[in-house]
Design a protein around this motif. Sequence first.
Motif, PDB file in Angstrom:
ATOM      1  N   VAL A   1       1.082   4.389  -4.626  1.00  0.00           N
ATOM      2  CA  VAL A   1       2.401   5.001  -4.768  1.00  0.00           C
ATOM      3  C   VAL A   1       2.504   6.233  -3.879  1.00  0.00           C
ATOM      4  CG1 VAL A   1       4.042   6.027  -6.375  1.00  0.00           C
ATOM      5  CG2 VAL A   1       2.566   4.150  -7.132  1.00  0.00           C
ATOM      6  N   ILE A   2       3.498   6.244  -2.992  1.00  0.00           N
ATOM      7  CA  ILE A   2       3.664   7.377  -2.071  1.00  0.00           C
ATOM      8  C   ILE A   2       4.827   8.291  -2.466  1.00  0.00           C
ATOM      9  CG2 ILE A   2       2.648   6.168  -0.115  1.00  0.00           C
ATOM     10  CD1 ILE A   2       5.605   5.699   0.849  1.00  0.00           C
ATOM     11  N   ALA A   3       5.741   7.806  -3.308  1.00  0.00           N
ATOM     12  CA  ALA A   3       6.881   8.625  -3.723  1.00  0.00           C
ATOM     13  C   ALA A   3       7.513   8.044  -4.974  1.00  0.00           C
ATOM     14  CB  ALA A   3       7.927   8.717  -2.611  1.00  0.00           C
ATOM     15  N   VAL A   4       7.984   8.931  -5.861  1.00  0.00           N
ATOM     16  CA  VAL A   4       8.706   8.501  -7.062  1.00  0.00           C
ATOM     17  C   VAL A   4       9.983   9.323  -7.181  1.00  0.00           C
ATOM     18  CG1 VAL A   4       6.552   7.864  -8.217  1.00  0.00           C
ATOM     19  CG2 VAL A   4       7.544  10.132  -8.614  1.00  0.00           C
ATOM     20  N   ASP A   5      10.866   8.890  -8.051  1.00  0.00           N
ATOM     21  CA  ASP A   5      12.149   9.579  -8.203  1.00  0.00           C
ATOM     22  C   ASP A   5      11.988  10.880  -8.991  1.00  0.00           C
ATOM     23  OD1 ASP A   5      11.745   7.886 -10.638  1.00  0.00           O
ATOM     24  OD2 ASP A   5      13.596   8.878 -11.212  1.00  0.00           O
ATOM     25  N   GLN A   6      13.042  11.685  -8.982  1.00  0.00           N
ATOM     26  CA  GLN A   6      12.999  13.005  -9.610  1.00  0.00           C
ATOM     27  C   GLN A   6      12.859  12.953 -11.124  1.00  0.00           C
ATOM     28  OE1 GLN A   6      17.066  14.938  -9.597  1.00  0.00           O
ATOM     29  NE2 GLN A   6      17.488  13.230  -8.220  1.00  0.00           N
ATOM     30  N   HIS A   7      13.168  11.815 -11.724  1.00  0.00           N
ATOM     31  CA  HIS A   7      13.073  11.697 -13.181  1.00  0.00           C
ATOM     32  C   HIS A   7      11.726  11.143 -13.650  1.00  0.00           C
ATOM     33  CE1 HIS A   7      17.279  12.730 -13.419  1.00  0.00           C
ATOM     34  NE2 HIS A   7      17.594  11.730 -12.612  1.00  0.00           N
ATOM     35  N   SER A   8      10.871  10.769 -12.729  1.00  0.00           N
ATOM     36  CA  SER A   8       9.548  10.257 -13.085  1.00  0.00           C
ATOM     37  C   SER A   8       8.616  11.428 -13.386  1.00  0.00           C
ATOM     38  CB  SER A   8       8.978   9.394 -11.956  1.00  0.00           C
ATOM     39  OG  SER A   8       9.668   8.172 -11.849  1.00  0.00           O
TER      40      SER A   8
ATOM     41  N   LYS B   1       0.815  -1.213   0.000  1.00  0.00           N
ATOM     42  CA  LYS B   1       0.000   0.000   0.000  1.00  0.00           C
ATOM     43  C   LYS B   1       0.851   1.266   0.000  1.00  0.00           C
ATOM     44  CE  LYS B   1      -3.854  -2.357   0.344  1.00  0.00           C
ATOM     45  NZ  LYS B   1      -4.805  -2.432  -0.788  1.00  0.00           N
ATOM     46  N   ARG B   2       2.172   1.111   0.187  1.00  0.00           N
ATOM     47  CA  ARG B   2       3.074   2.262   0.228  1.00  0.00           C
ATOM     48  C   ARG B   2       4.285   1.952  -0.662  1.00  0.00           C
ATOM     49  NH1 ARG B   2       2.192   6.101   3.836  1.00  0.00           N
ATOM     50  NH2 ARG B   2       4.400   6.679   3.895  1.00  0.00           N
ATOM     51  N   ILE B   3       4.148   2.267  -1.936  1.00  0.00           N
ATOM     52  CA  ILE B   3       5.171   1.920  -2.926  1.00  0.00           C
ATOM     53  C   ILE B   3       6.030   3.138  -3.250  1.00  0.00           C
ATOM     54  CG2 ILE B   3       5.578   1.061  -5.270  1.00  0.00           C
ATOM     55  CD1 ILE B   3       2.806  -0.283  -5.096  1.00  0.00           C
ATOM     56  N   VAL B   4       7.334   2.914  -3.304  1.00  0.00           N
ATOM     57  CA  VAL B   4       8.269   3.937  -3.776  1.00  0.00           C
ATOM     58  C   VAL B   4       8.841   3.444  -5.104  1.00  0.00           C
ATOM     59  CG1 VAL B   4      10.479   5.095  -3.381  1.00  0.00           C
ATOM     60  CG2 VAL B   4       8.869   4.820  -1.495  1.00  0.00           C
ATOM     61  N   SER B   5       8.712   4.245  -6.141  1.00  0.00           N
ATOM     62  CA  SER B   5       9.249   3.891  -7.460  1.00  0.00           C
ATOM     63  C   SER B   5      10.435   4.785  -7.793  1.00  0.00           C
ATOM     64  CB  SER B   5       8.182   4.031  -8.548  1.00  0.00           C
ATOM     65  OG  SER B   5       8.760   3.843  -9.832  1.00  0.00           O
ATOM     66  N   LEU B   6      11.579   4.167  -8.047  1.00  0.00           N
ATOM     67  CA  LEU B   6      12.786   4.904  -8.414  1.00  0.00           C
ATOM     68  C   LEU B   6      13.134   4.661  -9.877  1.00  0.00           C
ATOM     69  CD1 LEU B   6      14.917   4.217  -5.203  1.00  0.00           C
ATOM     70  CD2 LEU B   6      13.416   6.162  -5.701  1.00  0.00           C
ATOM     71  N   SER B   7      12.142   4.277 -10.661  1.00  0.00           N
ATOM     72  CA  SER B   7      12.310   4.017 -12.094  1.00  0.00           C
ATOM     73  C   SER B   7      11.181   4.691 -12.855  1.00  0.00           C
ATOM     74  CB  SER B   7      12.288   2.512 -12.380  1.00  0.00           C
ATOM     75  OG  SER B   7      12.026   2.252 -13.746  1.00  0.00           O
ATOM     76  N   PRO B   8      11.488   5.633 -13.766  1.00  0.00           N
ATOM     77  CA  PRO B   8      10.440   6.297 -14.546  1.00  0.00           C
ATOM     78  C   PRO B   8       9.552   5.318 -15.314  1.00  0.00           C
ATOM     79  CG  PRO B   8      12.484   7.513 -14.750  1.00  0.00           C
ATOM     80  CD  PRO B   8      12.821   6.226 -14.047  1.00  0.00           C
ATOM     81  N   SER B   9      10.146   4.260 -15.854  1.00  0.00           N
ATOM     82  CA  SER B   9       9.348   3.272 -16.586  1.00  0.00           C
ATOM     83  C   SER B   9       8.385   2.567 -15.649  1.00  0.00           C
ATOM     84  CB  SER B   9      10.260   2.255 -17.275  1.00  0.00           C
ATOM     85  OG  SER B   9      11.040   2.860 -18.279  1.00  0.00           O
ATOM     86  N   ALA B  10       8.873   2.208 -14.454  1.00  0.00           N
ATOM     87  CA  ALA B  10       8.019   1.542 -13.471  1.00  0.00           C
ATOM     88  C   ALA B  10       6.911   2.479 -12.999  1.00  0.00           C
ATOM     89  CB  ALA B  10       8.848   1.072 -12.289  1.00  0.00           C
ATOM     90  N   THR B  11       7.237   3.752 -12.835  1.00  0.00           N
ATOM     91  CA  THR B  11       6.228   4.724 -12.398  1.00  0.00           C
ATOM     92  C   THR B  11       5.085   4.798 -13.399  1.00  0.00           C
ATOM     93  OG1 THR B  11       7.865   6.065 -11.201  1.00  0.00           O
ATOM     94  CG2 THR B  11       5.810   7.149 -11.833  1.00  0.00           C
ATOM     95  N   GLU B  12       5.421   4.897 -14.682  1.00  0.00           N
ATOM     96  CA  GLU B  12       4.381   4.955 -15.707  1.00  0.00           C
ATOM     97  C   GLU B  12       3.528   3.688 -15.693  1.00  0.00           C
ATOM     98  OE1 GLU B  12       5.517   6.148 -19.588  1.00  0.00           O
ATOM     99  OE2 GLU B  12       6.766   7.823 -18.915  1.00  0.00           O
ATOM    100  N   THR B  13       4.184   2.560 -15.486  1.00  0.00           N
ATOM    101  CA  THR B  13       3.466   1.292 -15.459  1.00  0.00           C
ATOM    102  C   THR B  13       2.525   1.213 -14.268  1.00  0.00           C
ATOM    103  OG1 THR B  13       5.273   0.137 -16.597  1.00  0.00           O
ATOM    104  CG2 THR B  13       3.755  -1.213 -15.318  1.00  0.00           C
ATOM    105  N   LEU B  14       2.996   1.626 -13.099  1.00  0.00           N
ATOM    106  CA  LEU B  14       2.173   1.578 -11.890  1.00  0.00           C
ATOM    107  C   LEU B  14       0.874   2.363 -12.063  1.00  0.00           C
ATOM    108  CD1 LEU B  14       5.023   2.024  -9.267  1.00  0.00           C
ATOM    109  CD2 LEU B  14       3.454   0.070  -9.358  1.00  0.00           C
ATOM    110  N   PHE B  15       0.993   3.567 -12.580  1.00  0.00           N
ATOM    111  CA  PHE B  15      -0.200   4.405 -12.733  1.00  0.00           C
ATOM    112  C   PHE B  15      -1.108   3.868 -13.835  1.00  0.00           C
ATOM    113  CE2 PHE B  15       2.133   7.167  -9.993  1.00  0.00           C
ATOM    114  CZ  PHE B  15       1.184   7.968  -9.372  1.00  0.00           C
TER     115      PHE B  15
ATOM    116  N   ARG C   1      11.927   5.062 -22.389  1.00  0.00           N
ATOM    117  CA  ARG C   1      11.223   4.284 -21.370  1.00  0.00           C
ATOM    118  C   ARG C   1      10.503   3.097 -21.984  1.00  0.00           C
ATOM    119  NH1 ARG C   1       8.729   9.481 -17.972  1.00  0.00           N
ATOM    120  NH2 ARG C   1      10.773  10.455 -17.571  1.00  0.00           N
ATOM    121  N   TRP C   2      10.354   2.045 -21.191  1.00  0.00           N
ATOM    122  CA  TRP C   2       9.753   0.822 -21.719  1.00  0.00           C
ATOM    123  C   TRP C   2       8.454   0.492 -20.991  1.00  0.00           C
ATOM    124  CZ3 TRP C   2      14.665   1.509 -19.826  1.00  0.00           C
ATOM    125  CH2 TRP C   2      14.905   1.110 -18.507  1.00  0.00           C
ATOM    126  N   GLY C   3       7.667   1.540 -20.739  1.00  0.00           N
ATOM    127  CA  GLY C   3       6.359   1.348 -20.120  1.00  0.00           C
ATOM    128  C   GLY C   3       5.256   1.258 -21.161  1.00  0.00           C
TER     129      GLY C   3
END
Length: 313
Positions: free
Chosen positions: A84-91, A62-76, A291-293
């Motif tokens: 998702v509670i936090a993502v990296d600066q490049h997401s 329930k509290r996911i941190v994504s440090l990968s822009p591709s993973a961030t796009e996939t999660l949403f 990115r590979w999302g």
Amino acid sequence: MTGFRRLAALMMAAFALFTMVTACATRQHSPVPVVPDDPASSFPAKVSLPGGQPVTLLQQPKRIVSLSPSATETLFALGAGDQVIAVDQHSTYPENAPRTELSGFTADAAAVASKNPDLVIAPDNATQLAEGLKVVDVPVLLTPAAASLDDAYQQIQAIGRATGHGNQANAMVQKMRTDIADIVASTPKPPQPMTYFHEVSPDLYTATSQSFVGNVYSLFGMVNIADPAGGPFPQLSQEHVVQANPNLIFAADTKCCGVNAAAIAARPGWHTIDAVQRNQVVELDDDLASRWGPRVVELVRSVSKAVGKAQQG
């Protein structure tokens, strides 16, 4: 009375038969139960990617941190954005992703752990981070850079399983496969393979067919002028590009570095290149090209459009 009783019995038998038939028909035509996308029965779950260590999740994170822009796009895209509670600066996509100053390349375990995550998704070179978070029992799913569409599909499905959205991930991958196949099939085939140059940065770093984006171009039977240099991301010389004379140039450094068709045409000697002379310099969105999302379908569509235009020009 005997006749009446016989008639009543026949009517009751007919009614019973009708009831049975109706019940059977009802059972046959009732909708198939839909399994929830994140059923509790999906956990505990063990998730792994080729070459990586498996990650065990006891319950849906329930509290996911994504440090990968591709993973961030996939999660949403999978509908896991609320987790998702936090993502990296490049997401940078989607815009409502909770961006922070964290980085998949430099973030330390203490900084990430302070977010109190129950799942961290990071690039596969973040092994030190993973070891640090292991001490505080935070599972980390390391995701390698995809080298092909199949790699991308595997990651989407792995992220789906890890977040309780496995059904949605499978449906997304199937739709991506279908959409990409349709786009490629509808793209006019040139009489002979077109050559291209994919620019990653103004100092002429590029991507060969061994890279993810190179795999996308290969769907259209194109020839990469950088392949002889070897490796997935070599640096070429001005002379190499000019002499190779590509039919198409794809600039994937428009956002980061302000490169456009006019800037490329102004480079010494580049005005002689076929792609420049025929106005076949394609300005790509840097993010889509790296990115590979799920948005890779948009990249495929951009390449298809460029190939079709080049045949008309």
